[in-house]
Design a protein around this motif. Structure first.
Motif, PDB file in Angstrom:
ATOM      1  N   MET A 218       0.870  -1.176   0.000  1.00  0.00           N
ATOM      2  CA  MET A 218       0.000   0.000   0.000  1.00  0.00           C
ATOM      3  C   MET A 218       0.901   1.218   0.000  1.00  0.00           C
ATOM      4  SD  MET A 218      -2.975   1.309  -0.040  1.00  0.00           S
ATOM      5  CE  MET A 218      -3.533   2.996   0.101  1.00  0.00           C
ATOM      6  N   PRO A 219       0.937   1.993  -1.084  1.00  0.00           N
ATOM      7  CA  PRO A 219       1.894   3.103  -1.158  1.00  0.00           C
ATOM      8  C   PRO A 219       1.645   4.178  -0.109  1.00  0.00           C
ATOM      9  CG  PRO A 219       0.288   3.198  -2.948  1.00  0.00           C
ATOM     10  CD  PRO A 219       0.079   1.886  -2.271  1.00  0.00           C
TER      11      PRO A 219
ATOM     12  N   THR B  85       1.617   2.891  -9.060  1.00  0.00           N
ATOM     13  CA  THR B  85       0.953   4.117  -8.629  1.00  0.00           C
ATOM     14  C   THR B  85       1.947   5.254  -8.443  1.00  0.00           C
ATOM     15  OG1 THR B  85       1.131   3.517  -6.281  1.00  0.00           O
ATOM     16  CG2 THR B  85      -0.877   2.836  -7.446  1.00  0.00           C
ATOM     17  N   LYS B  86       1.410   6.475  -8.581  1.00  0.00           N
ATOM     18  CA  LYS B  86       2.213   7.671  -8.337  1.00  0.00           C
ATOM     19  C   LYS B  86       1.268   8.774  -7.873  1.00  0.00           C
ATOM     20  CE  LYS B  86       5.476  10.880 -10.545  1.00  0.00           C
ATOM     21  NZ  LYS B  86       6.159  11.226 -11.841  1.00  0.00           N
ATOM     22  N   PHE B  87       1.510   9.316  -6.679  1.00  0.00           N
ATOM     23  CA  PHE B  87       0.691  10.377  -6.116  1.00  0.00           C
ATOM     24  C   PHE B  87       1.616  11.491  -5.639  1.00  0.00           C
ATOM     25  CE2 PHE B  87      -1.333   6.243  -4.966  1.00  0.00           C
ATOM     26  CZ  PHE B  87      -2.355   6.281  -5.906  1.00  0.00           C
TER      27      PHE B  87
ATOM     28  N   ILE C  80      -6.872  -0.029  -5.179  1.00  0.00           N
ATOM     29  CA  ILE C  80      -5.588  -0.726  -5.093  1.00  0.00           C
ATOM     30  C   ILE C  80      -5.795  -2.148  -4.577  1.00  0.00           C
ATOM     31  CG2 ILE C  80      -3.384  -0.789  -3.858  1.00  0.00           C
ATOM     32  CD1 ILE C  80      -3.369   2.268  -3.979  1.00  0.00           C
ATOM     33  N   CYS C  81      -6.649  -2.291  -3.586  1.00  0.00           N
ATOM     34  CA  CYS C  81      -6.940  -3.618  -3.044  1.00  0.00           C
ATOM     35  C   CYS C  81      -7.650  -4.498  -4.068  1.00  0.00           C
ATOM     36  CB  CYS C  81      -7.787  -3.504  -1.778  1.00  0.00           C
ATOM     37  SG  CYS C  81      -6.923  -2.773  -0.369  1.00  0.00           S
TER      38      CYS C  81
ATOM     39  N   ALA D 165      -9.720   6.938   0.535  1.00  0.00           N
ATOM     40  CA  ALA D 165     -10.447   5.697   0.793  1.00  0.00           C
ATOM     41  C   ALA D 165     -10.784   4.986  -0.516  1.00  0.00           C
ATOM     42  CB  ALA D 165     -11.715   5.988   1.582  1.00  0.00           C
ATOM     43  N   HIS D 166     -11.204   5.758  -1.505  1.00  0.00           N
ATOM     44  CA  HIS D 166     -11.582   5.165  -2.791  1.00  0.00           C
ATOM     45  C   HIS D 166     -10.359   4.587  -3.510  1.00  0.00           C
ATOM     46  CE1 HIS D 166     -14.154   4.386  -6.151  1.00  0.00           C
ATOM     47  NE2 HIS D 166     -13.469   5.173  -6.963  1.00  0.00           N
ATOM     48  N   VAL D 167      -9.268   5.342  -3.524  1.00  0.00           N
ATOM     49  CA  VAL D 167      -8.038   4.867  -4.157  1.00  0.00           C
ATOM     50  C   VAL D 167      -7.543   3.606  -3.454  1.00  0.00           C
ATOM     51  CG1 VAL D 167      -5.592   5.383  -4.505  1.00  0.00           C
ATOM     52  CG2 VAL D 167      -7.324   7.095  -5.106  1.00  0.00           C
TER      53      VAL D 167
END
Length: 218
Positions: free
Chosen positions: A66-67, A98-100, A86-87, A80-82
């Motif tokens: 989990m990033p 992923t990249k945030f 991911i899950c 929460a949605h992201v």
């Protein structure tokens, strides 16, 4: 309806806390798995056996990643949605990158529509992978500055001609049957309402072809 349910479910502060706790739990599992992989050298005495078992366990480890950078979004509903997406990808065995890099506190689009945008782009890409190419990889990136944010989802896919992908945004168009194909049509209307842009392109990543749909919002 699913996006509305998510919106009201995570709106309360205590739910945000639950999401953070789930993130910490996955990180703890990650650490335990990593220690277990390191200890495999005590069980396997040939190089070939050790490498094969480490490869197997490393693939399992991907399910728990989990990033940490998702927290930078600073938007409880979107985080929460992201996290949920991911899950979902991990549960389906999809390799997701992923990249945030930016905050979403000051964007012009309401939170419920941010959830809809991410869900539409993500679900379309994931559905394509599951139906056509299970070994393909995905990217989810939310980048930019507060005044100019880019949300991009792309999946490994052969080149799609422009004349073909333009049809994706037509009302009711779908290759999957009747009463499908409304997601991208509504996305186009939403971007028009909030003065956002939709960017569609074929791109190469690590010498592999990908199909990308991104939205730029202010």
């Amino acid at each position: 309806l699913q996006h509305l349910t998510i919106f009201f479910r995570v709106l309360r502060p205590e739910k945000y806390g639950e999401v953070l706790e789930q993130i910490r739990e996955r990180q703890h599992k990650f650490s335990n798995q990593l220690n277990a992989i390191y200890a495999l050298h005590r069980l396997y005495h040939t190089y070939e056996e050790l490498v094969e078992k480490q490869k197997e366990q490393t693939e399992e480890l991907c399910k728990y990643i989990m990033p940490n950078t998702v927290i930078v979004l600073k938007n409880p509903i979107v985080i929460a949605h992201v996290y949920q997406k991911i899950c979902e990808a991990a549960d389906h065995g999809i390799r997701l990158h992923t990249k945030f890099t930016c905050e979403l506190e000051s964007v012009s689009i309401p939170d419920i529509y941010l959830v809809e945008i991410i869900g539409t782009l993500f679900d379309n890409a994931m559905e394509n992978i599951l139906e056509e190419r299970p070994d393909a990889e995905m990217y989810l990136e939310i980048t930019g500055q507060e005044e100019d944010v880019m949300i991009e989802v792309c999946n490994e896919h052969p080149f799609i001609p422009q004349l073909e992908w333009k049809k994706f945004f037509q009302r009711g168009y779908s290759s999957k049957g009747k009463d499908r194909g409304l997601g991208l049509y509504h996305l186009k209307k939403l971007m028009a309402k909030y003065d956002g842009d939709i960017l569609v392109r074929n791109k190469m990543i690590d010498e592999k072809p990908y199909f990308s749909i991104a939205v730029k919002i202010k």
